[in-house]
Design a protein around this motif. Structure first.
Motif, PDB file in Angstrom:
ATOM      1  N   LEU A  32      33.291  44.834  38.874  1.00 29.20           N
ATOM      2  CA  LEU A  32      34.458  45.719  38.897  1.00 29.20           C
ATOM      3  C   LEU A  32      34.652  46.313  40.283  1.00 29.20           C
ATOM      4  N   GLY A  33      33.545  46.691  40.929  1.00 29.49           N
ATOM      5  CA  GLY A  33      33.642  47.212  42.283  1.00 29.49           C
ATOM      6  C   GLY A  33      34.195  46.168  43.246  1.00 29.49           C
ATOM      7  N   LEU A  34      33.761  44.915  43.092  1.00 28.14           N
ATOM      8  CA  LEU A  34      34.258  43.833  43.945  1.00 28.14           C
ATOM      9  C   LEU A  34      35.742  43.587  43.678  1.00 28.14           C
ATOM     10  N   PHE A  35      36.125  43.638  42.399  1.00 26.78           N
ATOM     11  CA  PHE A  35      37.537  43.462  42.025  1.00 26.78           C
ATOM     12  C   PHE A  35      38.401  44.557  42.639  1.00 26.78           C
ATOM     13  N   THR A  36      37.913  45.805  42.574  1.00 30.98           N
ATOM     14  CA  THR A  36      38.646  46.927  43.157  1.00 30.98           C
ATOM     15  C   THR A  36      38.780  46.763  44.665  1.00 30.98           C
ATOM     16  N   LEU A  37      37.710  46.319  45.314  1.00 33.65           N
ATOM     17  CA  LEU A  37      37.752  46.083  46.758  1.00 33.65           C
ATOM     18  C   LEU A  37      38.749  44.980  47.101  1.00 33.65           C
ATOM     19  N   CYS A  38      38.789  43.942  46.298  1.00 34.92           N
ATOM     20  CA  CYS A  38      39.750  42.856  46.529  1.00 34.92           C
ATOM     21  C   CYS A  38      41.185  43.350  46.364  1.00 34.92           C
ATOM     22  N   CYS A  39      41.398  44.254  45.403  1.00 32.53           N
ATOM     23  CA  CYS A  39      42.729  44.841  45.222  1.00 32.53           C
ATOM     24  C   CYS A  39      43.145  45.608  46.470  1.00 32.53           C
ATOM     25  N   PHE A  40      42.171  46.258  47.101  1.00 26.30           N
ATOM     26  CA  PHE A  40      42.454  47.023  48.320  1.00 26.30           C
ATOM     27  C   PHE A  40      42.705  46.104  49.514  1.00 26.30           C
ATOM     28  N   LEU A  41      41.900  45.069  49.629  1.00 30.04           N
ATOM     29  CA  LEU A  41      42.004  44.175  50.786  1.00 30.04           C
ATOM     30  C   LEU A  41      43.156  43.188  50.656  1.00 30.04           C
ATOM     31  N   PHE A  42      43.500  42.842  49.416  1.00 29.82           N
ATOM     32  CA  PHE A  42      44.563  41.859  49.183  1.00 29.82           C
ATOM     33  C   PHE A  42      45.622  42.463  48.266  1.00 29.82           C
ATOM     34  N   PRO A  43      46.449  43.360  48.789  1.00 25.10           N
ATOM     35  CA  PRO A  43      47.445  44.044  47.951  1.00 25.10           C
ATOM     36  C   PRO A  43      48.493  43.110  47.370  1.00 25.10           C
ATOM     37  N   ALA A  44      48.591  41.892  47.902  1.00 22.48           N
ATOM     38  CA  ALA A  44      49.555  40.926  47.378  1.00 22.48           C
ATOM     39  C   ALA A  44      48.913  39.987  46.357  1.00 22.48           C
ATOM     40  N   MET A  45      47.806  40.411  45.755  1.00 20.39           N
ATOM     41  CA  MET A  45      47.145  39.587  44.738  1.00 20.39           C
ATOM     42  C   MET A  45      48.152  39.209  43.651  1.00 20.39           C
TER      43      MET A  45
END
Length: 448
Positions: A32-45
């Protein structure tokens, strides 16, 4: 007990291997922490990736992994309704209607809920021993029941005469919630002593209070109060075997909370875009605005005042003249502007938003401290409320408010709904334990 079996069937027996359960939890937490970080780094997911992943994490942390027992059931119900109603479902609407919103805040709020469920409910693996407890006399139960009916008439009747909204912080509001708190606690006592007809009378009284509240007193504002009053009733019926716990049903209910709540308050407007401006979802939008700025829009020292309100917001301003202003009102005054809003209007920023507003880039330590404060207060109340179910359930139901409105909103609501029952349970626990301790001594003295 039947209630124990019902819970066991739904997952009470799950996770008896503590080591494997802990490993699974923290492994998924890392995910979940990695997913949240990816949401932050890749806002166009892509949305087709984001929403299913977010749903899977919600499903795991709120429904699959927790060890549910009588003593932490309300906490889990409130977390499910809070996360799905105020974060998952709104995110779905925002994406559906093309609303530009950051993807990080929703999973970040789920992390907060997951940590609270893990730490606040830890050690509550099942109901404590109830056998052998001293029973309260029928006469004493009848006196409490009569007192309830009298206070209920005064609180509901007074609210009707004043034509005031029960959610306002007036004397009738306080009386209403105190009465509800004590009545549902007395109802649990009747369940414990298996007094069938008293249970029917008290449950009918509770149902009537809710019906009068919704139909005659409630004006549409403060819809979250309905959940806070309903969850303990649901928990009571599950704990004593009347109903079975169906967590997936709560996910479906969360959709109704967003859509039905909007229609119930404003009427059908023919355009579901109105949902996006409702207070159920607007807090997520405002938190998104603060998230993108990463700037403090208030004095960081004022965050201390929100922690004070978390514990003591129930104290009347007449007794506390220097009582701080809650973030909801402060945000309207200093960020949005009071023009166009009523004098008492306030707004929710969500469990993350208030820390962004006060602390800016230092929001994370403040948010972590808020989680610690909630867990510590909950553990304290769990310790003093004995083996009763309802007092803690009344407190736990307010987790919805914590996830929706943050520290000050929680502090304004939990006290009068939960403290009467918690105080009564603490007194009764002391009385029952004293009686148990005195019984062996009395037998020994009689034999000698």
């Amino acid at each position: 007990m039947t209630g124990h079996r019902n819970l066991a069937g739904s997952r009470l027996a799950r996770g008896e291997n503590g080591d494997s359960t802990a490993f699974s939890y923290w492994a998924w937490m890392a995910g979940l922490g990695l997913f949240t970080l990816c949401c932050f780094l890749f806002p166009a997911m892509p949305n087709i990736v984001y929403m299913p992943l977010f749903f899977v994490f919600c499903l795991f942390f709120l429904i699959l992994i927790p060890r549910v027992s009588k003593s932490n059931l309300a906490l889990h119900i409130a977390a499910i309704l809070g996360i799905f109603s105020f974060y998952f479902v709104p995110m779905g609407f925002f994406i559906l209607y093309g609303q530009d919103i950051d993807l990080t805040i929703a999973p970040l709020s789920l992390i907060v809920a997951a940590l609270i469920l893990r730490w606040a409910g830890q050690g509550a693996s099942g109901p404590r021993r109830a056998e052998g407890r001293l029973a309260l006399s029928p006469a004493f139960m009848t006196i409490m029941e009569v007192v309830f009916y009298g206070v209920a008439l005064i609180s509901v009747g007074g609210s009707l005469l004043e034509q005031g909204d029960v959610t306002d912080a007036g004397p009738m509001t306080i009386l209403f919630f105190c009465c509800f708190s004590l009545n549902i606690f007395i109802c649990e006592l009747a369940f414990r002593q298996k007094e069938k007809y008293r249970i029917i009378r008290l449950m009918s009284g509770l149902a009537m209070m809710l019906a009068l509240y919704v139909t005659l007193i409630w004006t549409g504002f403060g819809r979250i109060y309905i959940g806070m009053l309903t969850i303990p009733l649901y928990v009571l019926l599950i704990a004593y075997g009347v109903l079975k716990y169906r967590p997936m049903l709560l996910v479906a209910i969360s959709v109704f909370v967003v859509l039905g709540g909007n229609i119930f308050r404003f009427g059908f407007q023919g355009d579901y875009r109105s949902v996006l401006s409702d207070s159920t979802t607007s807090g997520l939008l405002l938190a998104d605005e603060l998230w993108n700025s990463k700037q403090s829009f208030a004095l960081p020292s004022d965050m201390t005042s929100q922690f004070m309100l978390f514990f003591f917001n129930w104290v009347p301003r007449q007794l506390w003249p220097e009582k701080p202003i809650a973030v909801g009102a402060s945000f309207v005054d200093y960020y949005m502007g009071r023009a166009g809003f009523g004098e008492g209007h306030s707004i929710a920023l969500g469990v993350v938003g208030e820390h962004l507003y006060f602390m800016g880039g230092w929001w994370l330590p403040s948010l972590a401290l808020a989680v610690v404060a909630f867990v510590a207060l909950r553990k304290f109340f769990a310790k003093i409320s004995g083996d009763f179910v309802i007092p803690l359930a009344l407190f736990d139901a307010n987790l919805i408010t914590f996830l929706w409105g943050g520290l000050a909103a929680f502090g304004a609501r939990y006290f009068f709904l939960s403290m009467p029952a918690i105080a009564a349970s603490a007194v009764l626990t002391y009385y029952l334990r004293s009686g148990e301790a005195a019984a062996p001594q009395a037998v020994k003295a009689h034999r000698s």
